[in-house]
Write a protein that holds these residues in place. Structure first.
Motif, PDB file in Angstrom:
ATOM      1  N   ARG A  86       0.814  -1.224   0.000  1.00 55.22           N
ATOM      2  CA  ARG A  86       0.000   0.000   0.000  1.00 55.22           C
ATOM      3  C   ARG A  86       0.842   1.266   0.000  1.00 55.22           C
ATOM      4  O   ARG A  86       0.443   2.296   0.545  1.00 55.22           O
ATOM      5  CB  ARG A  86      -0.962  -0.001   1.196  1.00 55.22           C
ATOM      6  CG  ARG A  86      -1.958  -1.153   1.208  1.00 55.22           C
ATOM      7  CD  ARG A  86      -2.945  -1.076   2.350  1.00 55.22           C
ATOM      8  NE  ARG A  86      -3.802   0.106   2.211  1.00 55.22           N
ATOM      9  CZ  ARG A  86      -3.812   1.120   3.059  1.00 55.22           C
ATOM     10  NH1 ARG A  86      -2.987   1.151   4.090  1.00 55.22           N
ATOM     11  NH2 ARG A  86      -4.634   2.139   2.868  1.00 55.22           N
ATOM     12  N   THR A  87       2.032   1.207  -0.604  1.00 58.13           N
ATOM     13  CA  THR A  87       2.901   2.387  -0.649  1.00 58.13           C
ATOM     14  C   THR A  87       3.503   2.541  -2.033  1.00 58.13           C
ATOM     15  O   THR A  87       3.515   1.609  -2.837  1.00 58.13           O
ATOM     16  CB  THR A  87       4.054   2.288   0.378  1.00 58.13           C
ATOM     17  OG1 THR A  87       4.818   1.100   0.127  1.00 58.13           O
ATOM     18  CG2 THR A  87       3.532   2.267   1.799  1.00 58.13           C
ATOM     19  N   ALA A  88       4.014   3.752  -2.295  1.00 56.04           N
ATOM     20  CA  ALA A  88       4.801   4.036  -3.491  1.00 56.04           C
ATOM     21  C   ALA A  88       5.949   4.934  -3.048  1.00 56.04           C
ATOM     22  O   ALA A  88       5.933   5.481  -1.940  1.00 56.04           O
ATOM     23  CB  ALA A  88       3.952   4.716  -4.554  1.00 56.04           C
ATOM     24  N   TRP A  89       6.957   5.100  -3.918  1.00 54.33           N
ATOM     25  CA  TRP A  89       8.161   5.811  -3.521  1.00 54.33           C
ATOM     26  C   TRP A  89       8.483   6.921  -4.513  1.00 54.33           C
ATOM     27  O   TRP A  89       8.347   6.757  -5.718  1.00 54.33           O
ATOM     28  CB  TRP A  89       9.350   4.848  -3.444  1.00 54.33           C
ATOM     29  CG  TRP A  89       9.154   3.784  -2.413  1.00 54.33           C
ATOM     30  CD1 TRP A  89       8.592   2.558  -2.599  1.00 54.33           C
ATOM     31  CD2 TRP A  89       9.474   3.866  -1.023  1.00 54.33           C
ATOM     32  NE1 TRP A  89       8.552   1.864  -1.411  1.00 54.33           N
ATOM     33  CE2 TRP A  89       9.091   2.643  -0.427  1.00 54.33           C
ATOM     34  CE3 TRP A  89      10.065   4.854  -0.229  1.00 54.33           C
ATOM     35  CZ2 TRP A  89       9.271   2.383   0.922  1.00 54.33           C
ATOM     36  CZ3 TRP A  89      10.245   4.595   1.111  1.00 54.33           C
ATOM     37  CH2 TRP A  89       9.849   3.375   1.676  1.00 54.33           C
ATOM     38  N   ILE A  90       8.932   8.045  -3.961  1.00 56.99           N
ATOM     39  CA  ILE A  90       9.442   9.121  -4.796  1.00 56.99           C
ATOM     40  C   ILE A  90      10.792   9.567  -4.242  1.00 56.99           C
ATOM     41  O   ILE A  90      11.077   9.394  -3.053  1.00 56.99           O
ATOM     42  CB  ILE A  90       8.476  10.330  -4.855  1.00 56.99           C
ATOM     43  CG1 ILE A  90       8.204  10.878  -3.448  1.00 56.99           C
ATOM     44  CG2 ILE A  90       7.183   9.963  -5.561  1.00 56.99           C
ATOM     45  CD1 ILE A  90       7.388  12.151  -3.457  1.00 56.99           C
ATOM     46  N   ARG A  91      11.626  10.123  -5.114  1.00 62.28           N
ATOM     47  CA  ARG A  91      12.949  10.588  -4.710  1.00 62.28           C
ATOM     48  C   ARG A  91      12.958  12.115  -4.687  1.00 62.28           C
ATOM     49  O   ARG A  91      12.485  12.763  -5.614  1.00 62.28           O
ATOM     50  CB  ARG A  91      14.006  10.070  -5.689  1.00 62.28           C
ATOM     51  CG  ARG A  91      15.423  10.461  -5.323  1.00 62.28           C
ATOM     52  CD  ARG A  91      16.404   9.723  -6.203  1.00 62.28           C
ATOM     53  NE  ARG A  91      16.171   9.980  -7.612  1.00 62.28           N
ATOM     54  CZ  ARG A  91      16.829   9.358  -8.587  1.00 62.28           C
ATOM     55  NH1 ARG A  91      17.721   8.437  -8.287  1.00 62.28           N
ATOM     56  NH2 ARG A  91      16.575   9.642  -9.858  1.00 62.28           N
ATOM     57  N   LEU A  92      13.509  12.698  -3.610  1.00 61.26           N
ATOM     58  CA  LEU A  92      13.547  14.144  -3.452  1.00 61.26           C
ATOM     59  C   LEU A  92      14.982  14.624  -3.323  1.00 61.26           C
ATOM     60  O   LEU A  92      15.833  13.913  -2.772  1.00 61.26           O
ATOM     61  CB  LEU A  92      12.778  14.575  -2.185  1.00 61.26           C
ATOM     62  CG  LEU A  92      11.297  14.187  -2.097  1.00 61.26           C
ATOM     63  CD1 LEU A  92      10.740  14.600  -0.742  1.00 61.26           C
ATOM     64  CD2 LEU A  92      10.500  14.837  -3.216  1.00 61.26           C
ATOM     65  N   GLU A  93      15.242  15.831  -3.790  1.00 57.00           N
ATOM     66  CA  GLU A  93      16.530  16.456  -3.530  1.00 57.00           C
ATOM     67  C   GLU A  93      16.622  16.825  -2.054  1.00 57.00           C
ATOM     68  O   GLU A  93      15.610  17.012  -1.375  1.00 57.00           O
ATOM     69  CB  GLU A  93      16.694  17.708  -4.397  1.00 57.00           C
ATOM     70  CG  GLU A  93      16.794  17.413  -5.891  1.00 57.00           C
ATOM     71  CD  GLU A  93      17.037  18.671  -6.708  1.00 57.00           C
ATOM     72  OE1 GLU A  93      17.035  19.779  -6.119  1.00 57.00           O
ATOM     73  OE2 GLU A  93      17.213  18.539  -7.937  1.00 57.00           O
ATOM     74  N   HIS A  94      17.855  16.947  -1.542  1.00 55.57           N
ATOM     75  CA  HIS A  94      18.046  17.208  -0.121  1.00 55.57           C
ATOM     76  C   HIS A  94      17.342  18.484   0.323  1.00 55.57           C
ATOM     77  O   HIS A  94      16.703  18.508   1.390  1.00 55.57           O
ATOM     78  CB  HIS A  94      19.546  17.303   0.197  1.00 55.57           C
ATOM     79  CG  HIS A  94      20.267  15.984   0.131  1.00 55.57           C
ATOM     80  ND1 HIS A  94      19.920  14.906   0.912  1.00 55.57           N
ATOM     81  CD2 HIS A  94      21.311  15.578  -0.635  1.00 55.57           C
ATOM     82  CE1 HIS A  94      20.714  13.887   0.646  1.00 55.57           C
ATOM     83  NE2 HIS A  94      21.566  14.259  -0.302  1.00 55.57           N
ATOM     84  N   ASP A  95      17.432  19.549  -0.466  1.00 53.86           N
ATOM     85  CA  ASP A  95      16.813  20.815  -0.084  1.00 53.86           C
ATOM     86  C   ASP A  95      15.293  20.675   0.014  1.00 53.86           C
ATOM     87  O   ASP A  95      14.665  21.210   0.935  1.00 53.86           O
ATOM     88  CB  ASP A  95      17.172  21.913  -1.088  1.00 53.86           C
ATOM     89  CG  ASP A  95      18.637  22.315  -1.006  1.00 53.86           C
ATOM     90  OD1 ASP A  95      19.294  21.951  -0.010  1.00 53.86           O
ATOM     91  OD2 ASP A  95      19.118  22.990  -1.937  1.00 53.86           O
ATOM     92  N   THR A  96      14.718  19.941  -0.937  1.00 51.86           N
ATOM     93  CA  THR A  96      13.269  19.732  -0.911  1.00 51.86           C
ATOM     94  C   THR A  96      12.863  18.901   0.301  1.00 51.86           C
ATOM     95  O   THR A  96      11.875  19.207   0.982  1.00 51.86           O
ATOM     96  CB  THR A  96      12.810  19.031  -2.198  1.00 51.86           C
ATOM     97  OG1 THR A  96      13.237  19.785  -3.333  1.00 51.86           O
ATOM     98  CG2 THR A  96      11.296  18.869  -2.230  1.00 51.86           C
TER      99      THR A  96
END
Length: 205
Positions: A166-176
């Motif tokens: 029941r999950t999905a993944w996204i990648r974020l930049e460190h500042d975000t």
């Protein structure tokens, strides 16, 4: 040499999600070993898409009116498989790691399909080792060695659900991420779902 793909199943045991594609390798002469390099591609233009699928895949292929020129083959994976000695034919397992990284086009595509089948093309290269008058020889696979397979979409979705229920993944930049974390702390939110929901509600999304 001829190679067939006749099934797919979850790789087990596996710490990370992966699918095992079940191969059958046929050869006219005894083989001492085979090093099989595979490029696995998704022939996205070889299936139909309903309105729901087109909506879910718009971020990948653009608006529906552009699909005629934008929907094309997608690279899924490159793998190397070692097949031991055999005569006639032998089974082989091609293991493909799977990711939920939406920066990877194949993951975005597979997640976006509501159901049906995924048209796959396996492009094989590699080296065959065999005996000739008692001497070990090597030859390259013909350039046109390939196979097709239609994988049920549920094979990938059930694998992802098993590893990431029941999950999905996204990648974020460190500042975000730092700004998102600060928002969570500032509003004393319990988890990341609550944090993102609060931002969506604020923006009207």
């Amino acid at each position: 040499m001829r190679i067939e793909v006749h099934g797919v199943e979850p790789a087990a045991p596996a710490a990370a999600p992966a699918l095992d594609f079940l191969l059958r390798v046929h050869a006219d002469a005894p083989v001492r070993a085979l090093t099989l390099a595979t490029q696995l591609r998704i022939d996205a233009d070889e299936r139909d898409y309903d309105e729901d699928a087109r909506r879910r895949l718009e971020g990948l292929f653009g608006p529906p009116e552009t699909w005629g020129r934008n929907v094309s083959s997608l690279l899924w994976a490159r793998t190397v498989t070692h097949v031991p000695a055999f005569t006639g034919s032998a089974p082989a397992t091609l293991t493909v790691p799977c990711t939920y990284d939406f920066d990877v086009a194949a993951a975005t595509y597979l997640h976006g399909l509501p159901g049906g089948e995924v048209p796959l093309r396996f492009l094989f290269t590699g080296t065959v080792f065999y005996l000739d008058d008692g001497r070990l020889q090597a030859a390259c696979l013909p350039w046109d060695t390939e196979a097709d397979h239609r994988m049920p979409v549920r094979a990938w979705k059930e694998l992802m659900e098993r590893h990431f229920p029941r999950t999905a993944w996204i990648r974020l930049e460190h500042d975000t991420f730092d700004r998102l974390y600060a928002h969570r702390v500032r509003h004393t939110l319990l988890g990341w779902d609550d944090t993102v929901r609060s931002l969506l509600e604020t923006s009207g999304g």
